[in-house]
Design a protein around this motif. Sequence first.
Motif, short mmCIF file in Angstrom:
data_model
loop_
_atom_site.label_atom_id
_atom_site.label_comp_id
_atom_site.label_asym_id
_atom_site.label_seq_id
_atom_site.Cartn_x
_atom_site.Cartn_y
_atom_site.Cartn_z
N ILE A 178 1.00 -1.58 -0.06
CA ILE A 178 0.18 0.20 -0.13
C ILE A 178 0.69 1.14 -0.05
N LYS A 179 0.31 2.51 -0.70
CA LYS A 179 1.29 3.47 -0.87
C LYS A 179 0.17 4.67 -0.12
N LEU A 180 0.75 5.68 0.31
CA LEU A 180 0.18 6.22 0.97
C LEU A 180 0.10 8.11 0.51
N GLY A 181 -0.72 8.95 0.48
CA GLY A 181 -0.29 10.17 0.23
C GLY A 181 0.26 10.57 -0.76
N GLY A 182 -0.33 9.91 -2.13
CA GLY A 182 0.30 10.23 -3.58
C GLY A 182 -0.60 11.12 -3.95
N PHE A 183 -0.01 11.69 -4.99
CA PHE A 183 -1.53 13.86 -5.50
C PHE A 183 -0.94 13.85 -6.81
N SER A 184 -1.56 13.89 -7.95
CA SER A 184 -1.63 13.65 -8.91
C SER A 184 -1.16 15.13 -10.01
N TYR A 185 -1.21 15.92 -9.51
CA TYR A 185 -1.39 17.21 -10.37
C TYR A 185 -0.48 18.51 -9.21
N LYS A 186 -0.08 18.92 -10.81
CA LYS A 186 0.91 20.65 -10.46
C LYS A 186 0.93 20.85 -9.27
N ASN A 187 0.33 21.35 -8.28
CA ASN A 187 0.55 22.66 -7.01
C ASN A 187 1.00 21.18 -5.89
#
Lengths: 569, 161, 104
Positions: free
Chosen positions: A502-511
């Motif tokens: 499991i991976k947590l805390g990813g976010f896809s968008y620029k800022n």
Amino acid sequence: MNHFSHISDSNTSKAIGRYNYNDVDFEFLTERINQFRSQIKRRLNGELTEDEFKPFRLMNGVYLQLNSYMLRVAIPYGTLSSKMLRGLAYIARYYDRGYGHFTTRQNIQFHWTKLEEVPDILTYLASVELHTIQTSGNCIRNITSDEFAGVAQDEILDPRIYAEIMRQWSTLHPEFSFLPRKFKIAISGSSNDRIAVCFYDIGILTCLNKQNKPVFEIWVGGGLGRIPIKGKIIRNDLPPEHLLAYLEAIIRVYNLHGSRNNLYKSRIKILIENLGIDNYREQVEKEFQAMDLDQYRLSNDIMTSIQENFGQPNLVDVPNASETLKKHRQENQAFNQWVNHNSYPHFHKDYIATIISLKNIGETPGDMTADQMDALADLAEEYSLGEIRVTHLQNLVLGHVRKDQLYVLWQALQKHHLAVPNQGLITDIVCCPGLDYCALANARSISIAKKIMSLFQDIHLQEKIGPLNIGVDGCINSCAHHHIMNIGVLGVNKKGEEFYQIKLGGFSYKNNATIGSILGAALTMEEVIEAIRKLINFYLEQRQKNEYFIDTFNRLGINPFKEIVYASA
Amino acid sequence: MLLLKDGEVIDNPWVTIEDHLPTSLPEYPILSYSLLSTLDDNDKINQPLGVLFPCDLDIELLNPFLKKLSLIALIFPTFKDGRAFSQARQIREHLKFTGELRATGQVLPDQYQFLTRVGFTTIMIPEITNIENWKENHHHFTIGFQNSILKEARHGLVRKL
Amino acid sequence: MVVQNKQANQSEYYVLTANRLLDGRVVWFTSQEYWGIMIEEAHLFSNKEEAEQKIQQIIQTDSARFLIDLHCTEIRNTFLPTTTREKIRAFGPSNHPEFNPRSI
Ligand code: HEM
Ligand code: SF4
């Protein structure tokens, strides 16, 4: 025959939102298909070995998977016409097993094709202006774009025109068809990131410069896979007319210097990581300065010649459209719920865009049956000017729906199980084919996704949990973006058995783009589902007012989440 | 090996010299780049000269020798290694080299038009090969979408090959 | 079949499998030397060396031209491959039980 006498027949109305083929384009595809036909023939008569044939079949989108050949069809910048979607339904029904799988790169995959039938499939696809060129192989892949292109209120220019230019330019590019590794480009006409711009080989956003002129902000060297890396800005003020020259300069430096002997180090991201972005930029600028820019300039003539082949939406003012929609929403709770989750504002006040979720509880995420395709093609024709978009999260969009007609559309969508009100919620899971299909997989992903979806199928629970994205991948290649999802699940192989990280805390968008952190040791399928249940419960207990999952995670850090999952174990 | 130009097999007068310099050069020698770079005074050479240039070096290195060179041969270690496509292009566009540009190593007929469009004029191919394939592929596509060394007639992005 | 005579700790066997070049379907090498659709048709090799030797032989023959991804894999005496990967090759994707080679 004169190739340039192709001004299209003004009687046939053009499909909107995309480039309509002319004689030249059709002829080109015929030449391409004939070439592949002869390559297959040479493979069968032994003239080509599998090793020699493979790059050619890949460049025509044909993969060998575990159980069969898979054919990947490009949907350039994610735009389909109703006619194209019916064409896909036809392929699904008559050459495959009645369904197709939409990917995160605006492609559709048919998992049960036969090599010997591929030329016939390609011929049929060509008749509806679709192809499979460069959907695989070490070349420039399908150019993707913003699913709300031509709809979004913040758009500076229409990215699809430039995406089409890049599609044509990259097609059988003489210099860039044998790159060190695959090369993926995405473009948005807005400066707000909706395409995950930092995770492509080249990602492009559009900004206004001080003179209020549109310029491109160019990101390079992003990617997922075994070594996930956030891209960097190589140039933030590129005049659009120099787009092709600048791309050639970037890719030429990569073609010359990218690693050729280590598969895992051959993407542009590794080269840039090694050289440093400043050094890379310097080399690109040097190449760019040496180029004959006039040869590459996207002059007004060229822009016009592309643009005039795009159909334009005829949007009309509709008296009381907003009021009518408001009334429908008040009258019908379920409809209101669907609009809440599955709509997106349109720049025209009387229109709205709607997201068709392909994440039905109990079904494979991203899959669509031939019957659903035909039904949606009809509905798009009736309610959205015959245009359908494919998102980078395995859903579809109808971009131009009149607000007063949304309710009728919703009723019709429901009949085909296409009105699932879960866009952006926990059951809107992005999922790769995993070990059920993919030859590279370590573990199944579809089963995990389905189990999570059924665990959280109660819509009130989903709403309580709020916006949250999950990506499930069968291996580290990260086709379902698990690295950059709030919750990522990754299949690993332990002695031939399936385990999951499991991976947590990813976010896809620029800022806030972030690559998620590993929670702990790999778990079995049952354990992983239980772990996710615990994680969500913990978040619901801990969250403060207005927090989404990602906010709570960022506030608390990974340790308390780790404890929740691993303490009792 | 056979030498191919414009889809036809032609004579190959050139001899490749890779190891050490003989006392007298053949009439049409192709020197490996490492030999070429040891010629301390290449101005003295008054005969046709070619070079076999590796795919991992910067073509700028050829600059000092350019006036003497009638032929540059580039190398495809395998047909999947496309570095020489970019080198060819730079040799034509940046060095403005107008002599023979030769593809050596492993190339497939299906790559023929890619080769000519980045500036190659000749190709070395194995004896055992189906020449018809090369002929067919030499003009298979009549349409292209990119700038090319051949400067084909264009309309919008489309070129008539 | 010899299977029953084996010791419990030796109940692993090797089989040869590939995908057909023309249609990509999974096939298994049988004792009659044809390539069958069902894993139960597969010839059992009692050790890996033997199986790999056979692969080398097959590669020399013309039939190899119509196969891709020819390899050997371990199974248990119930014709159950040991890895999930090969189970899926033998029985089809788990999200579509109706695609099990038995049912088509
Ligand atoms: C089933 C056949 C597929 C194969 C063999 C395959 C192969 C791969 C490989 C090898 C990579 C890693 C590239 C690298 O790290 O250099 C990759 C990345 C990726 N694939 Fe796939 N893939 C498949 C299906 C899909 C599907 C179904 C999707 C969408 C759901 C997809 C979208 C992507 C994306 C977005 C990436 C990450 C971006 C990147 O860094 O390249 N692929 N794929
Ligand atoms: S993530 Fe791995 S398993 Fe999933 S589709 Fe991509 S390559 Fe296959």
